[in-house]
Scaffold this motif. Structure first.
Motif, PDB file in Angstrom:
ATOM      1  N   ALA A  91       7.471   8.015  14.222  1.00  0.00           N
ATOM      2  CA  ALA A  91       8.644   8.883  14.149  1.00  0.00           C
ATOM      3  C   ALA A  91       9.820   8.110  14.710  1.00  0.00           C
ATOM      4  CB  ALA A  91       8.432  10.172  14.936  1.00  0.00           C
ATOM      5  N   VAL A  92      10.893   8.074  13.963  1.00  0.00           N
ATOM      6  CA  VAL A  92      12.112   7.393  14.387  1.00  0.00           C
ATOM      7  C   VAL A  92      13.181   8.444  14.656  1.00  0.00           C
ATOM      8  CG1 VAL A  92      13.971   5.839  13.686  1.00  0.00           C
ATOM      9  CG2 VAL A  92      11.596   5.278  13.128  1.00  0.00           C
ATOM     10  N   VAL A  93      13.852   8.332  15.790  1.00  0.00           N
ATOM     11  CA  VAL A  93      14.908   9.268  16.165  1.00  0.00           C
ATOM     12  C   VAL A  93      16.265   8.561  16.068  1.00  0.00           C
ATOM     13  CG1 VAL A  93      15.828  10.798  17.953  1.00  0.00           C
ATOM     14  CG2 VAL A  93      13.345  10.501  17.701  1.00  0.00           C
ATOM     15  N   VAL A  94      17.178   9.177  15.349  1.00  0.00           N
ATOM     16  CA  VAL A  94      18.517   8.630  15.137  1.00  0.00           C
ATOM     17  C   VAL A  94      19.522   9.455  15.943  1.00  0.00           C
ATOM     18  CG1 VAL A  94      20.284   8.057  13.429  1.00  0.00           C
ATOM     19  CG2 VAL A  94      17.848   8.007  12.788  1.00  0.00           C
ATOM     20  N   THR A  95      20.340   8.798  16.737  1.00  0.00           N
ATOM     21  CA  THR A  95      21.401   9.475  17.497  1.00  0.00           C
ATOM     22  C   THR A  95      22.746   9.087  16.916  1.00  0.00           C
ATOM     23  OG1 THR A  95      20.059   9.331  19.520  1.00  0.00           O
ATOM     24  CG2 THR A  95      22.389   9.878  19.782  1.00  0.00           C
ATOM     25  N   VAL A  96      23.580  10.080  16.622  1.00  0.00           N
ATOM     26  CA  VAL A  96      24.908   9.844  16.054  1.00  0.00           C
ATOM     27  C   VAL A  96      25.952  10.499  16.952  1.00  0.00           C
ATOM     28  CG1 VAL A  96      26.393  10.109  14.031  1.00  0.00           C
ATOM     29  CG2 VAL A  96      23.911   9.907  13.734  1.00  0.00           C
ATOM     30  N   VAL A 116      26.179  16.857  11.340  1.00  0.00           N
ATOM     31  CA  VAL A 116      24.734  16.872  11.149  1.00  0.00           C
ATOM     32  C   VAL A 116      24.374  16.145   9.852  1.00  0.00           C
ATOM     33  CG1 VAL A 116      22.702  18.337  10.848  1.00  0.00           C
ATOM     34  CG2 VAL A 116      24.505  19.033  12.425  1.00  0.00           C
ATOM     35  N   SER A 117      25.237  16.233   8.856  1.00  0.00           N
ATOM     36  CA  SER A 117      24.985  15.534   7.600  1.00  0.00           C
ATOM     37  C   SER A 117      24.930  14.027   7.802  1.00  0.00           C
ATOM     38  CB  SER A 117      26.071  15.882   6.577  1.00  0.00           C
ATOM     39  OG  SER A 117      25.950  17.212   6.145  1.00  0.00           O
ATOM     40  N   SER A 118      25.724  13.512   8.742  1.00  0.00           N
ATOM     41  CA  SER A 118      25.671  12.081   9.050  1.00  0.00           C
ATOM     42  C   SER A 118      24.276  11.696   9.514  1.00  0.00           C
ATOM     43  CB  SER A 118      26.684  11.726  10.148  1.00  0.00           C
ATOM     44  OG  SER A 118      27.974  12.179   9.850  1.00  0.00           O
ATOM     45  N   ALA A 119      23.720  12.505  10.424  1.00  0.00           N
ATOM     46  CA  ALA A 119      22.378  12.235  10.947  1.00  0.00           C
ATOM     47  C   ALA A 119      21.330  12.390   9.855  1.00  0.00           C
ATOM     48  CB  ALA A 119      22.080  13.173  12.114  1.00  0.00           C
ATOM     49  N   ALA A 120      21.511  13.379   8.982  1.00  0.00           N
ATOM     50  CA  ALA A 120      20.555  13.596   7.898  1.00  0.00           C
ATOM     51  C   ALA A 120      20.551  12.423   6.929  1.00  0.00           C
ATOM     52  CB  ALA A 120      20.891  14.899   7.160  1.00  0.00           C
ATOM     53  N   TRP A 121      21.731  11.890   6.624  1.00  0.00           N
ATOM     54  CA  TRP A 121      21.798  10.760   5.691  1.00  0.00           C
ATOM     55  C   TRP A 121      21.196   9.505   6.302  1.00  0.00           C
ATOM     56  CZ3 TRP A 121      24.312   5.986   5.068  1.00  0.00           C
ATOM     57  CH2 TRP A 121      24.220   5.458   3.762  1.00  0.00           C
ATOM     58  N   LEU A 122      21.517   9.237   7.555  1.00  0.00           N
ATOM     59  CA  LEU A 122      20.944   8.069   8.218  1.00  0.00           C
ATOM     60  C   LEU A 122      19.423   8.161   8.278  1.00  0.00           C
ATOM     61  CD1 LEU A 122      23.450   7.457  11.144  1.00  0.00           C
ATOM     62  CD2 LEU A 122      22.817   5.815   9.373  1.00  0.00           C
ATOM     63  N   ALA A 123      18.926   9.352   8.574  1.00  0.00           N
ATOM     64  CA  ALA A 123      17.475   9.526   8.635  1.00  0.00           C
ATOM     65  C   ALA A 123      16.849   9.353   7.254  1.00  0.00           C
ATOM     66  CB  ALA A 123      17.135  10.900   9.198  1.00  0.00           C
ATOM     67  N   GLY A 124      17.490   9.901   6.230  1.00  0.00           N
ATOM     68  CA  GLY A 124      16.960   9.788   4.885  1.00  0.00           C
ATOM     69  C   GLY A 124      16.894   8.350   4.409  1.00  0.00           C
ATOM     70  N   VAL A 125      17.952   7.589   4.667  1.00  0.00           N
ATOM     71  CA  VAL A 125      17.971   6.189   4.253  1.00  0.00           C
ATOM     72  C   VAL A 125      17.044   5.359   5.137  1.00  0.00           C
ATOM     73  CG1 VAL A 125      19.435   4.168   3.879  1.00  0.00           C
ATOM     74  CG2 VAL A 125      20.280   6.427   3.311  1.00  0.00           C
ATOM     75  N   GLY A 126      16.907   5.768   6.403  1.00  0.00           N
ATOM     76  CA  GLY A 126      15.972   5.073   7.277  1.00  0.00           C
ATOM     77  C   GLY A 126      14.554   5.144   6.745  1.00  0.00           C
ATOM     78  N   LEU A 127      14.157   6.322   6.275  1.00  0.00           N
ATOM     79  CA  LEU A 127      12.821   6.461   5.706  1.00  0.00           C
ATOM     80  C   LEU A 127      12.674   5.591   4.464  1.00  0.00           C
ATOM     81  CD1 LEU A 127      10.071   7.895   5.785  1.00  0.00           C
ATOM     82  CD2 LEU A 127      11.077   9.718   4.409  1.00  0.00           C
ATOM     83  N   VAL A 197      26.032  15.014  20.668  1.00  0.00           N
ATOM     84  CA  VAL A 197      25.567  14.093  19.638  1.00  0.00           C
ATOM     85  C   VAL A 197      24.764  14.859  18.595  1.00  0.00           C
ATOM     86  CG1 VAL A 197      25.474  12.111  21.214  1.00  0.00           C
ATOM     87  CG2 VAL A 197      23.426  13.522  20.870  1.00  0.00           C
ATOM     88  N   HIS A 198      24.660  14.266  17.422  1.00  0.00           N
ATOM     89  CA  HIS A 198      23.796  14.789  16.372  1.00  0.00           C
ATOM     90  C   HIS A 198      22.510  13.959  16.379  1.00  0.00           C
ATOM     91  CE1 HIS A 198      27.284  17.001  15.071  1.00  0.00           C
ATOM     92  NE2 HIS A 198      27.942  15.884  14.843  1.00  0.00           N
ATOM     93  N   VAL A 199      21.401  14.602  16.070  1.00  0.00           N
ATOM     94  CA  VAL A 199      20.104  13.925  16.076  1.00  0.00           C
ATOM     95  C   VAL A 199      19.457  14.056  14.703  1.00  0.00           C
ATOM     96  CG1 VAL A 199      17.746  13.997  16.983  1.00  0.00           C
ATOM     97  CG2 VAL A 199      19.684  14.172  18.546  1.00  0.00           C
ATOM     98  N   GLY A 200      19.015  12.944  14.183  1.00  0.00           N
ATOM     99  CA  GLY A 200      18.221  12.924  12.976  1.00  0.00           C
ATOM    100  C   GLY A 200      16.878  12.301  13.303  1.00  0.00           C
ATOM    101  N   ALA A 201      15.912  12.510  12.462  1.00  0.00           N
ATOM    102  CA  ALA A 201      14.601  11.891  12.663  1.00  0.00           C
ATOM    103  C   ALA A 201      13.899  11.777  11.328  1.00  0.00           C
ATOM    104  CB  ALA A 201      13.757  12.695  13.650  1.00  0.00           C
ATOM    105  N   TYR A 202      13.021  10.788  11.237  1.00  0.00           N
ATOM    106  CA  TYR A 202      12.181  10.643  10.056  1.00  0.00           C
ATOM    107  C   TYR A 202      10.850  10.055  10.485  1.00  0.00           C
ATOM    108  CZ  TYR A 202      13.764   5.712  10.098  1.00  0.00           C
ATOM    109  OH  TYR A 202      14.068   4.414  10.447  1.00  0.00           O
TER     110      TYR A 202
END
Length: 224
Positions: A91-96, A116-127, A197-202
């Motif tokens: 699991a990778v956690v992205v902080t924006v 939140v969309s920024s975090a969602a996009w970064l997480a999506g591309v990270g995966l 901060v916004h948090v994304g994860a994948y």
């Protein structure tokens, strides 16, 4: 996307070098960030490791990722459900940083707000950076990645759409709503914190439903 800048939401490893400079696997960039980093909470007892930070043109740290579990390899030449995939649990956690619309460093323009969309996009591309469909010719990977990256962008711009569901997970011990979606490659989620901060994860091989997030008290404890 009104509240997400592609310059801020630069893609992780797969897109590295195409956008603004980034720094990989060094704690220095993390220590320079003016915002708190998030990772999995203390309930996770497995390996933790640094990934990369994303820098603005003037060198300011704007986002970054930290990993948990097995360091993933690019998923290629095997399909879902194989022994190789089941061995990868991460699991990778992205902080924006939650930034409003603001002037660029040279004062010549405006930088879009992060969301939140920024975090969602970064997480999506990270995966996507750890994904490569089986049987695909190497020469086609860039085209496939560009197409999937655009799809991730469109999905992140429509967090209230049918591709997303709502998942409540603890953030610093407080139940917090997240936007969540699954694909054949893994899962992606994104939400906001009370820490600015916004948090994304994948992830893959590790269920998102049992995760919790918390401020990283000592980023140097993550293996470089």
């Amino acid at each position: 996307m009104e509240t997400t800048s592609r310059a801020v939401a630069q893609a992780p490893a797969a897109e590295e070098g195409r956008h603004v400079r980034s720094a990989r696997r060094t704690v220095d960039g993390y220590l320079r960030a003016p915002f708190p980093w998030y990772g999995l909470d203390e309930a996770f007892t497995g390996p933790r490791w640094l990934m990369q930070v994303g820098l603005a043109a003037e060198g300011a740290v704007e986002h970054g990722s930290v990993g948990h579990g097995d360091e993933p390899s690019v998923r290629s030449e095997y399909t879902a459900g194989t022994d190789q995939e089941t061995k990868e649990r991460f699991a990778v956690v992205v902080t924006v940083a939650a930034n409003p619309v603001r002037r660029s460093a040279d004062g010549t323009g405006l930088l879009e707000a992060t969301s939140v969309s920024s975090a969602a996009w970064l997480a999506g591309v990270g995966l996507l950076s750890f994904t490569w469909p089986g049987q695909m010719d190497h020469s086609l990977r860039d085209d496939w990645l560009d197409q999937q990256t655009e799809t991730a962008w469109v999905l992140a711009d429509d967090l209230e759409g049918p591709d997303w569901s709502t998942l409540s997970l603890p953030v610093d011990g407080v139940p917090t709503p997240f936007h969540y979606r699954e694909s054949e490659f893994g899962w992606v989620l994104a939400g906001s914190t009370q820490a600015g901060v916004h948090v994304g994860a994948y992830g893959r091989g590790m269920s998102a439903y049992g995760l919790g997030f918390a401020v990283v008290k000592d980023i140097t404890a993550y293996d470089a």
